[in-house]
Design a protein around this motif. Structure first.
Motif, PDB file in Angstrom:
ATOM      1  N   GLU A 219       7.353  28.548 101.808  1.00 30.87           N
ATOM      2  CA  GLU A 219       6.623  27.355 102.273  1.00 30.87           C
ATOM      3  C   GLU A 219       7.063  26.935 103.670  1.00 30.87           C
TER       4      GLU A 219
ATOM      5  N   ALA B  96      10.398  27.562  98.272  1.00 27.13           N
ATOM      6  CA  ALA B  96      10.693  26.808  99.496  1.00 27.13           C
ATOM      7  C   ALA B  96      10.821  27.732 100.695  1.00 27.13           C
ATOM      8  N   PHE B  97      11.350  28.926 100.463  1.00 29.36           N
ATOM      9  CA  PHE B  97      11.591  29.836 101.584  1.00 29.36           C
ATOM     10  C   PHE B  97      10.283  30.390 102.159  1.00 29.36           C
TER      11      PHE B  97
ATOM     12  N   PRO C 253      14.504  26.177  95.348  1.00 28.10           N
ATOM     13  CA  PRO C 253      13.518  26.994  94.631  1.00 28.10           C
ATOM     14  C   PRO C 253      13.015  28.130  95.532  1.00 28.10           C
TER      15      PRO C 253
END
Lengths: 338, 238
Positions: A312, A309-310, A306
């Motif tokens: 987070e 995610a990058f 998703p």
């Protein structure tokens, strides 16, 4: 007067003169307007402004004590907040408990209250640690009256009014302060590298602030009376945050006030070339010097993770001026602490 | 202070990274398909794993050593979570698989980021096959076992980054490391909370400071997961 001739002469002794004006060359956009709008009389004044931007040292890179004293101010902000809410008169080391504090405490489960008291203890310990580390160079303890945690600038009637009697508001402000702290320590770390012991200590505080933020986010997901971290996975928005910052977290706990905590900073002139202060939704990492980094979301598209995610996976640093602006949300009008 | 970046190196990095994305997907598949019946292939090359050259010579670069150290840690974490998410324990509570999946994603992104930052200096750049990590010391069939393992790995990560940051001489790499370690701390706090509510900062003592471990201490903790001996000879100590 041939302005470009002057620059050309300067370039012989300072090859980076053009970069100094502005790495994005915006200054030359401004200069386009000069020919049209400016009289010859005004030109020297304008040039003075340009050179001041390029070479003026209105701010210089902070030294180790500057960074530590700035951290100390933020720790006072945090410690006073928990002290006023949970125990004492605000000051470090005062542990009397008022009726109002007892009433707020009663809104949390025993385990959650225990966690908040642990966070309070940690923040008071951070103040003491930094005071010891700075010794005679430590700033004087600010007066508790310099702060207005409602965001009311001294009216005690700001957007967070009632935070010390409302568990949800208290947690919202707490998370905001901790997330700010994490970004601030990260922004200060490069200026501590000359003293390895101090750098390590600062990072050891930094990761504790991140633990606090994570715990407060757990409480906000489940509610103040719920101990169970698994109660809900979190949507990554301000109302039901994940344990980590997702995108810009929907502007945080109270977007009208807290959005800057998750937004981009602004690099002061002294910032080393590879260091930037993007918003928390940044997905480009690995810049070194003037070389740009890589967009991880694009480069790792084959993983089909998703998009969130990058962002987070990396927390982002914030610069001192931006953190100061955020911190001033909680000081009174006329206060010069931040 | 920062790694020199010639145009040729930039190009190499870019082309490398295109491969890295695909490689990550492949290695994930390999891990997923690795059952108990498949004997692990022997790792070719040297019998010890050296993470770089910290010996103070003109060519040594402590940044490479520390990044390789971080890269190995992230490889271990990513492989662990990938294994758990692929075959989760049956007794996970609602929401827990979402946590673990997020954590897997973060660690795998950390791993690929460090692989990118290291380029051809990655310790495993010349290995014919990637290391296959051994998690047999963990109990991964129960949620308690999985979260206990996650807590252990995340705590190792936080302490390792906190302890190794001082060896970096590049402000850029120090900045990048700071961006990662706070996410590891957020993970560590959550793993602790899942196991024992209220324990998010139990390791934080009376100074209010978190743990920092030396590389030698960390290597002793991660050696059980790594199939070949990790040499500490080149790891920084001062």
């Amino acid at each position: 007067m041939n302005f470009f001739h002057i620059l050309s002469e300067i370039e012989k002794t300072d090859p980076e003169v053009f970069e100094r004006f502005d790495s994005r060359r915006q200054v030359f956009k401004h200069m386009t307007g000069f020919g049209k709008k400016m009289t010859a009389a005004a030109l020297p004044l304008a040039m003075g402004a340009i050179f001041n931007k390029a070479y003026g040292q209105t701010t210089s890179a902070p030294g180790v004590n500057d960074v530590l004293n700035f951290a100390l101010k933020l720790e006072y902000l945090e410690a006073y907040f928990y002290n006023i809410g949970l125990s004492g008169d605000g000051t470090i080391g005062n542990n009397t408990t008022t009726a109002a504090q007892t009433a707020l405490r009663a809104q949390f489960s025993a385990t959650n209250l225990s966690s908040l008291l642990k966070i309070r203890t940690d923040e008071n310990n951070h103040v003491n640690f930094l005071r010891t580390a700075l010794g005679a160079d430590a700033i004087a303890a600010p007066a508790v009256s310099q702060f207005d945690f409602t965001g009311g600038k001294g009216t005690n009637a700001g957007p967070f009014a009632g935070l010390f009697s409302n568990a949800a508001l208290f947690l919202a402000v707490a998370q905001s302060l901790e997330d700010t702290g994490v970004r601030a320590y990260k922004g200060g770390a490069p200026y501590l590298a000359s003293n390895k012991d101090v750098l390590t200590a600062a990072l050891n505080i930094h990761s504790v602030e991140a633990r606090h933020a994570s715990r407060l986010r757990t409480m906000r997901r489940g509610g103040p009376m719920n101990d169970n971290a698994s109660a809900t996975a979190g949507a990554g928005t301000g109302a039901s945050p994940k344990s980590w910052i997702s995108g810009q977290d929907g502007g945080g706990a109270s977007p009208a006030q807290t959005a800057p905590i998750y937004a981009a900073g602004s690099a002061p002139a002294y910032t080393p070339a590879g260091i930037t202060f993007p918003a928390e939704d940044n997905v480009t990492q690995g810049a070194t010097g003037a070389a740009a980094g890589v967009n991880l979301q694009t480069a790792l598209a084959s993983l089909s993770f998703p998009a969130a995610a990058f962002s987070e996976a990396f927390d982002e640093p914030l610069d001192v001026p931006t953190v100061s602006t955020i911190a001033r949300t909680f000081t009174i009008t006329g206060s010069t602490i931040f | 202070m920062h790694t020199p970046s010639s145009p040729a190196r930039m190009l190499a990095r870019r082309s490398f990274f295109r491969v890295a994305g695909a490689g990550a997907a492949v290695s994930a598949l390999v891990l997923a398909g690795c059952g108990k019946d498949d004997p692990e292939p022997p790792v070719p090359g040297t019998p010890t794993l050296s993470l770089g050259n910290f010996v103070a010579t003109a060519t040594s670069d402590p940044n490479i050593t520390v990044l390789n150290y971080a890269y190995l840690l992230e490889q271990i974490e990513a492989a662990f979570y990938d294994k758990v998410v692929t075959t989760p324990p049956a007794d996970l509570l609602p929401g827990e698989l979402a946590y673990l999946t997020d954590m897997r994603d973060h660690e795998l992104i950390h791993r690929e980021y460090l692989k990118y930052a290291l380029g051809t200096s990655a310790y495993d750049n010349t290995l014919a096959t990637p290391l296959v990590f051994d998690f047999s010391t963990f109990t991964l069939t129960t949620r308690t076992g999985v979260w206990t393992a996650a807590r252990q790995l995340e705590e190792i990560g936080v302490a390792a980054y906190n302890g190794a940051a001082k060896y970096l001489t590049s402000a850029d790499h120090l900045n990048a490391l700071g961006k990662i370690v706070s996410v590891e701390a957020r993970h560590a706090a959550l793993a602790r909370e899942v196991l024992q509510p209220g324990s998010f900062a139990d390791n934080v003592g009376t100074t209010g400071l978190d743990d920092a471990k030396t590389p030698a201490q960390v290597v002793a903790l991660i050696q059980p997961f790594v199939p070949i001996a990790i040499s500490t000879a080149n790891l920084p100590t001062t």
